[in-house]
Design an enzyme around this catalytic site. Structure first.
Site, PDB file in Angstrom:
ATOM      1  N   GLU A 315       0.802  -1.218   0.000  1.00 47.11           N
ATOM      2  CA  GLU A 315       0.000   0.000   0.000  1.00 47.11           C
ATOM      3  C   GLU A 315       0.836   1.269   0.000  1.00 47.11           C
ATOM      4  O   GLU A 315       0.352   2.343  -0.321  1.00 47.11           O
ATOM      5  CB  GLU A 315      -0.962   0.019   1.205  1.00 47.11           C
ATOM      6  CG  GLU A 315      -0.307  -0.025   2.564  1.00 47.11           C
ATOM      7  CD  GLU A 315       0.153  -1.421   2.915  1.00 47.11           C
ATOM      8  OE1 GLU A 315       1.229  -1.529   3.523  1.00 47.11           O
ATOM      9  OE2 GLU A 315      -0.528  -2.394   2.542  1.00 47.11           O
ATOM     10  N   ASP A 357      18.150  17.245 -33.393  1.00 44.51           N
ATOM     11  CA  ASP A 357      18.500  18.123 -34.501  1.00 44.51           C
ATOM     12  C   ASP A 357      19.981  18.467 -34.380  1.00 44.51           C
ATOM     13  O   ASP A 357      20.613  18.199 -33.357  1.00 44.51           O
ATOM     14  CB  ASP A 357      17.631  19.379 -34.461  1.00 44.51           C
ATOM     15  CG  ASP A 357      17.696  20.170 -35.766  1.00 44.51           C
ATOM     16  OD1 ASP A 357      18.322  19.677 -36.719  1.00 44.51           O
ATOM     17  OD2 ASP A 357      17.136  21.269 -35.818  1.00 44.51           O
ATOM     18  N   ASP A 625      13.387  21.956 -30.682  1.00 42.87           N
ATOM     19  CA  ASP A 625      12.892  23.211 -30.113  1.00 42.87           C
ATOM     20  C   ASP A 625      12.058  24.032 -31.089  1.00 42.87           C
ATOM     21  O   ASP A 625      11.644  25.142 -30.774  1.00 42.87           O
ATOM     22  CB  ASP A 625      14.065  24.067 -29.626  1.00 42.87           C
ATOM     23  CG  ASP A 625      15.016  24.463 -30.756  1.00 42.87           C
ATOM     24  OD1 ASP A 625      14.837  23.968 -31.892  1.00 42.87           O
ATOM     25  OD2 ASP A 625      15.931  25.265 -30.512  1.00 42.87           O
ATOM     26  N   ASP A 629       9.581  20.377 -35.088  1.00 42.46           N
ATOM     27  CA  ASP A 629       9.916  19.218 -34.265  1.00 42.46           C
ATOM     28  C   ASP A 629       8.701  18.661 -33.520  1.00 42.46           C
ATOM     29  O   ASP A 629       8.779  17.586 -32.924  1.00 42.46           O
ATOM     30  CB  ASP A 629      10.992  19.594 -33.232  1.00 42.46           C
ATOM     31  CG  ASP A 629      12.311  19.968 -33.877  1.00 42.46           C
ATOM     32  OD1 ASP A 629      12.787  19.185 -34.707  1.00 42.46           O
ATOM     33  OD2 ASP A 629      12.850  21.048 -33.562  1.00 42.46           O
ATOM     34  N   ASN A 693       5.953 -14.908   2.027  1.00 40.61           N
ATOM     35  CA  ASN A 693       5.020 -14.923   3.166  1.00 40.61           C
ATOM     36  C   ASN A 693       3.824 -15.838   2.898  1.00 40.61           C
ATOM     37  O   ASN A 693       3.357 -16.553   3.786  1.00 40.61           O
ATOM     38  CB  ASN A 693       4.536 -13.507   3.460  1.00 40.61           C
ATOM     39  CG  ASN A 693       5.603 -12.669   4.137  1.00 40.61           C
ATOM     40  OD1 ASN A 693       6.522 -13.207   4.750  1.00 40.61           O
ATOM     41  ND2 ASN A 693       5.496 -11.359   4.020  1.00 40.61           N
ATOM     42  N   ASN A 718       3.611  -5.239   8.625  1.00 38.19           N
ATOM     43  CA  ASN A 718       3.537  -4.634   7.300  1.00 38.19           C
ATOM     44  C   ASN A 718       3.861  -3.148   7.358  1.00 38.19           C
ATOM     45  O   ASN A 718       4.598  -2.611   6.521  1.00 38.19           O
ATOM     46  CB  ASN A 718       2.143  -4.859   6.714  1.00 38.19           C
ATOM     47  CG  ASN A 718       2.081  -4.540   5.240  1.00 38.19           C
ATOM     48  OD1 ASN A 718       2.947  -4.951   4.485  1.00 38.19           O
ATOM     49  ND2 ASN A 718       1.066  -3.805   4.838  1.00 38.19           N
ATOM     50  N   ASP A 722       7.100  -1.315   5.624  1.00 32.88           N
ATOM     51  CA  ASP A 722       6.912  -0.201   4.685  1.00 32.88           C
ATOM     52  C   ASP A 722       7.695   1.024   5.122  1.00 32.88           C
ATOM     53  O   ASP A 722       8.290   1.725   4.310  1.00 32.88           O
ATOM     54  CB  ASP A 722       5.428   0.141   4.568  1.00 32.88           C
ATOM     55  CG  ASP A 722       4.692  -0.794   3.626  1.00 32.88           C
ATOM     56  OD1 ASP A 722       5.340  -1.327   2.713  1.00 32.88           O
ATOM     57  OD2 ASP A 722       3.478  -0.987   3.802  1.00 32.88           O
TER      58      ASP A 722
END
Length: 879
Positions: A315, A357, A625, A629, A693, A718, A722
């Site tokens: 999560e 270019d 630019d 292009d 797990n 958990n 995290d």
């Protein structure tokens, strides 16, 4: 684009309308009126508004900006942080605990509930802070790239930010400009508008000033252009009709924004999420069934399975991903690379082809006029004089060639001749004709058409040539003389521009492309754009990082080849635009695998080359630019432009360079690959840990007479994992990792998952055996001690694996982790030990472990580390 930012209200009945129908009706009202009537309705004039009028209208209408549905408000982010599956499950378990520990229990125990609510608060705060920091980083980066327009204020042409435009402003538009709002044209000159963002049609349409009939579709009306369009060629003067949320584009903005192509980053996240979901839907019901039937406690089995499902879902993935990307974007901004779309960082690191270019990237972007010559190659100041008149009197955007011509003419004090001429009309430059013309009239009333442009294109409209002071029909001999001169200087690396003129010009009427005919070719002007000193080193570095540079240019072959050779680009294979035009898609796909230079390309040919490279499996970056292009920028996997580019190029690009230099790209590529590397670390850890797990829980559920861990313990573990893994977003990345392009490979993630997951399960089972037989936790009454033991091992082993799998080197000795990662993981390790070996264990319904458990814990962790390192090395050798 800053204009799409904040919703403002405006209630003027003359202009504004809330519904799309009202907006269309209001705009049609202006299209049906004459220029004078339109100006009168808007209470403005061709000379522009005064400062006081602008301030009054801004007070009335607000800034020229509108807000699409903003999902990233502070309240929105707070809601997302609190209301998520992880927190909902925690709150459900808190409610169940309240019933079992307070209402039903003879002795009320609030500690478990307090701990669970603390987890909810901690998870929500971390998620909220990271999300807001990412939003702020993205907003600050966007503010560094602003689009501007030219308007008349107080009878002077000034440049302002687009969001400062108000209804009634008189705006001047030239090639490459984006429409700042909805505009009624009051003066046009060969004005072609691209409306692809509104209609999906790529073909530009020409605009006029004439009054329109009321029954036309809005996008077909020829005297109005809408926000979301851009000027492809020509020039125009227009009056702003509506701004911000009252523009037609604001009504379809949500639909327009949903048309963006899915990036490889989006596809990768989706594929991993789908993989995790499939695995969860397959295995969680199995775990529920086993625990329910074997142990007979359906309620606990259900809570356990639901908690396990949440534990299997990373999560914090969005937070960690966004943190990683926003950190990468901020780091890139410090190196003069601005990221407009966070997901493009990953694509930047994945890029293995860079199309660019020539002018300004490989060369100095400092064009110098070296020679002006007749068709024999002899100096002829009269040729310079004609080129000067053409460059000076054209009203479009003066490019580097025009500036070079004007600068050289000024050295010879040619400015005096400007008083002898008046511009009557012009035929602006476009990328199909590759030339531009002006019609001038001298004091005696004599008119003259002067054209300059690409050599072949100018010669196509010439019927005569001036050689040795004599005007001759342009036949085989004359063409040979001219082309010999052209090739000689072109092959020497000079960019050649042809100059032609004619005196037989109509006395009246509008001039057009048809008037560019039967002209007299008088000579050439030659320019030098020397390679940058840094270009050769930049090309070498790009190659070192596995990025193949390909030059796509509209310039001539000879000049482009000279520059490429000087900077180290192999041009053994090269093609020109006319060759690309005749190739089939299959032939072009074969050609792009060999050639590093494509010259004399049109905008659509550039796009086609980029597409061919993508079909061959390459991740293509395009750096440009100019308005020519734009098609290639849109097609590329990652569009790269510069802050000095035309508006439409900047708006199309994913990444903006604050310096037009390939050397700047090196830092961007490295940062992109670092960002990608840290994302992959987290994903691999998440998916492999989840599989491990799952296998361990299934085994434990079959053989144990009790749950291997309680729901609250799974969720606590958990959350702690995290929190520890958040440091991965800020981790160091090995130097060799960034040396090659990195592609999102879901198959590789799956292989890693099915190898490393079972490895972790083997040692989970080892700790089960140690707890059952060694520590003697083998009865239902001692389940809380068994659960505490696996809680400690599961959390610490997941932390340990971070250091083993974050690098292909020997951990710590050959690859040092970031200090923030070390700090977070150490903090979590201390917290886990405190939870399991002190009275705090009671808060999670665990038994307090004795320190004797370390005699089993440490050897199993050591065995897990050595085995993981061994398996990792085998996997790396087999890559």
């Amino acid at each position: 684009m800053k204009i799409f930012k904040k919703l403002k209200s405006a209630n003027d009945p003359k202009i504004q309308g809330n519904t799309q129908k009202n907006k269309i009706d209001n705009l049609k009202k202006f299209s049906n009126a004459s220029v004078d009537e339109t100006l009168a309705m808007l209470e403005t004039r061709v000379e522009g508004l005064t400062t006081s009028e602008v301030e009054a209208r801004r007070e009335q209408y607000g800034m020229n900006e509108f807000e699409q549905a903003d999902k990233h408000t502070m309240l929105g982010r707070l809601f997302e942080a609190i209301i998520n599956p992880f927190n909902i499950i925690l709150l459900i378990i808190a409610a169940v605990s309240f019933v079992t520990d307070v209402i039903i229990s003879q002795e009320s125990d609030y500690l478990t509930i307090i701990i669970i609510l603390f987890m909810v608060a901690l998870s929500s705060i971390v998620t909220f802070i990271q999300s807001r920091n990412s939003d702020k980083a993205a907003a600050s980066l966007h503010s560094l790239v602003a689009n501007t327009c030219h308007v008349y204020r107080n009878n002077e042409l000034v440049e302002i930010n687009i969001d400062e435009v108000v209804p009634g402003d008189i705006v001047y538009l030239s090639s490459g400009d984006m429409l700042p709002a909805d505009v009624r044209f009051i003066r046009v000159k060969d004005t072609f508008i691209s409306q692809s963002a509104l209609t999906g049609e790529s073909q530009p349409i020409e605009k006029y000033v004439d009054v329109q009939t009321p029954d036309q579709d809005l996008t077909d009306i020829e005297n109005i252009a809408l926000l979301g369009s851009d000027l492809v060629s020509g020039s125009a003067l227009g009056v702003i009709l509506t701004t911000g949320s009252n523009t037609y584009f604001s009504s379809i903005a949500d639909a327009a924004s949903s048309d963006k192509a899915e990036s490889s980053y989006d596809r990768g996240i989706y594929s991993v999420s789908k993989l995790l979901l499939r695995m969860m839907l397959l295995l969680v019901p199995i775990v529920f069934a086993i625990n329910a039937f074997v142990k007979g406690d359906w309620l606990n089995a259900l809570l356990f399975s639901v908690s396990l499902a949440v534990g299997l879902t990373p999560e914090m993935l969005p937070v960690i991903m966004t943190t990683t990307l926003s950190r990468g974007a901020v780091n890139m901004s410090k190196r003069k690379v601005i990221v407009r779309k966070l997901g493009s960082i990953q694509t930047f690191g994945e890029m293995d082809i860079l199309c660019t270019d020539k002018t300004g990237t490989l060369t100095e972007d400092r064009i110098v006029l070296e020679k002006y010559m007749d068709l024999n190659g002899q100096d002829d100041r009269r040729v310079l004089r004609h080129a000067y008149l053409n460059s000076y009197f054209q009203t479009g955007l003066k490019n580097l060639i025009d500036v070079a011509v004007i600068n050289r003419a000024n050295k010879y004090d040619m400015s005096d001749i400007l008083n002898d001429y008046e511009r009557i009309d012009e035929v602006p430059f476009d990328f199909a004709r590759r030339r531009m013309s002006v019609v001038l009239e001298d004091k005696n009333g004599k008119r003259q058409l002067i054209t300059k442009g690409a050599v072949e294109e100018v010669m196509d409209i010439c019927s005569f040539a001036e050689i040795n002071g004599e005007v001759l029909p342009l036949e085989e001999q004359e063409i040979k003389i001219a082309m010999n001169t052209y090739r000689e200087h072109n092959d020497a690396g000079l960019r050649m521009i042809a100059v032609a003129q004619k005196n037989e010009v109509p006395e009246a009427g509008a001039f057009s492309v048809e008037d560019e005919s039967d002209m007299v070719l008088i000579g050439f002007v030659a320019f030098l754009d020397p390679p940058k000193e840094s270009a050769e080193e930049a090309i070498r570095i790009l190659k070192e990082y596995g990025v193949r540079p390909i030059v796509l240019t509209g310039d001539s072959e000879g000049v482009a080849m000279k520059v490429c050779q000087k900077v180290g680009i192999d041009v053994h294979y090269h093609y020109q635009g006319h060759e690309v035009e005749t190739m089939s898609d299959a032939q072009l796909q074969e050609a792009v695998e060999k050639a590093n230079l494509f010259s004399k390309l049109s905008p659509m040919q550039k796009e086609r080359v980029v597409k061919a490279l993508q079909v061959k499996g390459h991740t293509v970056g395009y750096m440009g630019d100019g308005i020519n292009d734009t098609p290639a920028l849109r097609q590329a996997d990652v569009g790269i432009s510069v802050d000095s580019a035309v508006d439409i190029a900047k708006e199309t690009a994913d990444i903006i360079l604050l310096e037009k230099d390939l050397m700047v790209l090196e830092n961007g590529i490295i940062e992109g690959r670092k960002t990608f590397g840290n994302m992959m670390k987290y994903l691999k850890l998440a998916v492999s840990g989840n599989v491990g797990n799952m296998i361990s829980v299934i085994v434990a559920s079959i053989f144990l007479p009790f749950l291997p861990m309680l729901p609250v313990q799974i969720l606590a573990q958990n959350l702690l994992n995290d929190f520890a893994q958040m440091g991965i977003a800020l981790d160091n990345v090995d130097a060799e990792y960034v040396r090659k392009p990195k592609r999102w490979d879901t198959k590789e993630i799956q292989e890693f998952m099915w190898i490393m997951g079972p490895v972790s399960s083997i040692f989970d089972i080892c700790i089960f055996i140690a707890l059952w037989f060694g520590m003697g936790f083998n009865t239902v009454e001692q389940a809380m001690y068994f659960q505490a033991g696996w809680f400690v091992f599961g959390t610490i082993s997941q932390i340990l694996i971070i250091y083993l799998l974050r690098t292909e080197r020997i951990p710590f000795f050959k690859s040092k982790p970031a200090k923030v990662l070390v700090g977070l993981t150490l903090s979590v390790t201390v917290a886990v030990l405190a939870l399991a070996f002190t009275p705090l264990a009671i808060s999670l319904d665990m038994g307090i472990l004795s320190w004797n458990y370390l005699l089993y814990l440490i050897p199993v962790l050591l065995g897990y580390a050595l085995t993981t390192e061994w398996v990792k090395n085998i996997m790396n050798k087999n890559k």
